[in-house]
Design a protein around this motif. Structure first.
Motif, short mmCIF file in Angstrom:
data_model
loop_
_atom_site.label_atom_id
_atom_site.label_comp_id
_atom_site.label_asym_id
_atom_site.label_seq_id
_atom_site.Cartn_x
_atom_site.Cartn_y
_atom_site.Cartn_z
N LEU A 29 -14.65 -10.34 27.92
CA LEU A 29 -16.06 -10.62 28.00
C LEU A 29 -16.67 -9.10 28.17
O LEU A 29 -17.57 -9.11 27.49
N ASN A 30 -16.20 -8.31 28.89
CA ASN A 30 -16.76 -7.05 29.21
C ASN A 30 -16.14 -5.87 28.40
O ASN A 30 -16.47 -4.82 28.65
N PHE A 31 -15.30 -6.43 27.41
CA PHE A 31 -14.82 -5.17 26.73
C PHE A 31 -15.48 -4.15 26.09
O PHE A 31 -15.22 -2.87 26.15
N LEU A 32 -16.45 -4.69 25.26
CA LEU A 32 -17.42 -3.83 24.63
C LEU A 32 -18.24 -2.86 25.57
O LEU A 32 -18.44 -1.85 25.39
N SER A 33 -18.74 -3.37 26.83
CA SER A 33 -19.78 -2.98 27.69
C SER A 33 -18.99 -1.89 28.34
O SER A 33 -19.20 -0.63 28.61
N VAL A 34 -17.40 -1.95 28.56
CA VAL A 34 -16.75 -0.82 29.16
C VAL A 34 -16.31 0.01 28.38
O VAL A 34 -16.24 1.35 28.60
N ASN A 35 -16.08 -0.26 26.96
CA ASN A 35 -15.60 0.65 26.04
C ASN A 35 -16.42 1.45 25.23
O ASN A 35 -16.26 2.03 24.29
N LEU A 36 -17.95 1.08 25.12
CA LEU A 36 -18.72 1.45 24.16
C LEU A 36 -19.91 1.99 24.90
O LEU A 36 -20.41 1.51 25.86
N PRO A 37 -20.68 3.19 24.45
CA PRO A 37 -21.91 3.43 25.08
C PRO A 37 -23.00 2.27 24.83
O PRO A 37 -22.91 1.65 23.79
N GLY A 38 -23.71 2.21 25.94
CA GLY A 38 -24.59 1.26 25.90
C GLY A 38 -25.75 1.31 24.82
O GLY A 38 -26.11 0.30 24.22
N GLU A 39 -25.86 2.31 24.54
CA GLU A 39 -26.92 2.70 23.24
C GLU A 39 -26.53 2.00 22.07
O GLU A 39 -27.20 1.77 20.96
N LYS A 40 -25.33 2.03 21.96
CA LYS A 40 -24.62 1.52 20.76
C LYS A 40 -24.77 -0.06 20.42
O LYS A 40 -25.17 -0.64 19.29
N ILE A 41 -24.66 -0.59 21.52
CA ILE A 41 -25.20 -2.10 21.54
C ILE A 41 -26.60 -2.54 21.43
O ILE A 41 -26.87 -3.15 20.84
N ASP A 42 -27.20 -1.45 22.03
CA ASP A 42 -28.73 -1.56 21.79
C ASP A 42 -29.11 -1.36 20.47
O ASP A 42 -30.17 -2.08 19.93
N GLN A 43 -28.58 -0.45 19.69
CA GLN A 43 -28.86 -0.10 18.34
C GLN A 43 -28.49 -1.28 17.50
O GLN A 43 -28.97 -1.68 16.32
N SER A 49 -27.66 -13.11 19.95
CA SER A 49 -27.60 -12.32 18.94
C SER A 49 -28.59 -10.88 19.23
O SER A 49 -28.27 -9.87 19.06
N LYS A 50 -29.94 -11.38 19.52
CA LYS A 50 -30.88 -10.33 19.88
C LYS A 50 -30.42 -9.34 21.09
O LYS A 50 -30.63 -8.30 21.18
N CYS A 51 -29.66 -10.13 22.09
CA CYS A 51 -29.28 -9.23 23.15
C CYS A 51 -28.21 -8.46 23.07
O CYS A 51 -27.67 -8.02 24.09
N GLY A 52 -27.31 -8.63 22.15
CA GLY A 52 -26.08 -8.02 22.02
C GLY A 52 -24.64 -8.86 22.42
O GLY A 52 -23.69 -8.25 22.66
N GLY A 53 -24.94 -10.19 22.59
CA GLY A 53 -23.71 -10.89 23.02
C GLY A 53 -23.87 -11.69 24.28
O GLY A 53 -24.91 -11.41 24.86
N PRO A 54 -22.93 -12.52 24.42
CA PRO A 54 -22.88 -13.06 26.03
C PRO A 54 -23.02 -12.14 27.19
O PRO A 54 -23.63 -12.47 28.06
N ALA A 55 -22.21 -11.04 27.04
CA ALA A 55 -21.92 -10.14 28.21
C ALA A 55 -23.35 -9.90 28.68
O ALA A 55 -24.14 -9.61 29.81
N ARG A 56 -24.15 -9.04 27.79
CA ARG A 56 -25.48 -8.66 27.78
C ARG A 56 -26.39 -9.45 28.15
O ARG A 56 -27.09 -9.20 28.91
#
Length: 373
Positions: A85-99, A270-277
């Motif tokens: 659930l938190n793999f992307l938010s832990v391993n990727l800068p937040g701005e990449k998910i924002d973008q 989808s707009k918010c970047g996935g379930p974790a976000r």
């Protein structure tokens, strides 16, 4: 689990009728589908829908992000299923998910689908556990011609929906809402979505009229960057004012809360970047005393529909739920199951492992773009 290959697909199917609102007229869907396979032969699937008029992301840019950022991040990584659930938010800068929120959403849902299969748990369990035995979906009336409007209202009556959202922001919109109110009666929960096209002055004037029709909420009455206008509207009318286009990122949420601009958020996976976000934005809203509903992207297929149902099943306080409209807007789906709500627009939570749905390989056959080993 260790991801051994990652594949991207692009589904482009025509709608059965144009889906129109104040910001866009869509005649076909355009969905990213991600398939992640592990070394034991299991596959997890995810979906995202880039909408440039909401998040700024284009489909081409999202595909590039999958190929250059998201797939290399997960490939050959050993990921603990309970950390998916938190793999992307832990391993990727937040701005990449924002973008690239649609790409992030597709990858995260695929990871969660795979993790659920390994844990033999439905996605809802990974998201915190199911708390709702039944879910009630809202019907949606888009901008349409007289014949289409009658057909849509007949369908809503047939399923006995108790909650209806009407797309407004066009000539004759107040008359349309009055017609819907007359047709469905005073007990139906009625709300409107403006998609940000009213000025602040027009919004206040029109909502004061609409509140006499008993509407419960207004989604995005003014332009997404007009937080001052949103706050003024919120102060001067009775219905809840919900941010949609204004709310995509965590920074957006903080700005809306600090400005006391709205009464609540319209979340979309989808707009918010996935379930974790989306969970993070939901918790920010709760802490600020704001309401939340779970909306959907136009043209969602079965994977996003399933993920939305799992998400909603875990949350006790969502004021409205949208989605599972695939069979209404399209003649086919990429999953075997029909997730359309039943009588009363109600549906039960999904109980199978992961997403709990079966992807039809034949539906993806002509949509494959690339696979990274």
């Amino acid at each position: 689990m260790r991801i051994s290959s990652a594949s991207a697909y692009l589904i482009k199917w025509p709608f059965t009728l144009p889906v129109e609102h104040s910001l866009a007229r869509n005649v076909a869907t355009e969905n990213l589908i991600v398939k992640l396979s592990d070394e034991d032969g299991r596959s997890g699937y995810g979906e995202g829908i880039p909408r440039s008029y909401v998040t700024g992301e284009t489909t081409a840019e999202s595909l590039t992000a999958l190929q250059s950022i998201f797939f290399p991040l997960v490939l050959r990584q050993k990921i603990e299923p309970r950390q998916a659930l938190n793999f992307l938010s832990v391993n990727l800068p937040g701005e990449k998910i924002d973008q690239w929120p649609a790409a992030a959403c597709a990858v995260e849902i695929a990871l969660l689908d795979l993790a659920g299969q390994i844990l033999n748990q439905p996605l809802s369990e990974i998201l915190g556990g199911c708390v709702n035995e039944s879910l009630t979906y809202s019907a949606i009336i888009t901008i349409s011609g007289p014949d289409q409007l009658e057909n849509i209202m007949d369908l809503i009556q047939a399923v006995e929906a108790t909650e209806i959202k009407v797309k407004v922001g066009h000539e004759g919109d107040l008359d349309l809402v009055a017609k819907v109110r007359r047709t469905f009666g005073p007990k139906t929960d009625l709300r409107v979505d403006v998609n940000g096209v009213w000025s602040t002055e027009d919004a206040i004037k029109k909502i004061l009229v609409l509140q006499e029709l008993g509407i419960s909420a207004v989604e995005q009455p003014v332009a997404k960057n007009n937080l001052k206008g949103l706050a003024e509207v919120t102060r001067k009318v009775k219905p809840l004012i919900l941010a949609d286009e204004s709310l995509c990122t965590e920074a957006d949420a903080q700005a809306l809360i600090e400005a006391r601009a709205v009464s609540g958020f319209n979340l979309r996976l989808s707009k918010c970047g996935g379930p974790a976000r989306t969970l993070k934005l939901l918790n920010l809203a709760r802490q600020a005393g704001l309401a939340c509903q779970l909306g959907c992207q136009v043209g969602e297929l079965g994977l996003l529909s399933a993920a939305g149902r799992h998400f909603a099943a875990t949350q006790p306080d969502l004021i409205h739920l949208e989605g599972c409209l695939t069979r209404f807007f399209l003649t086919r789906d990429i999953i075997k199951e029909d997730l359309s709500p039943g009588s009363g627009a109600k549906a039960a939570p999904l109980t199978g492992s992961g997403l709990g749905v079966t992807v039809l390989d034949s539906a993806l056959a002509n949509s494959h773009l690339f696979t990274l080993p």
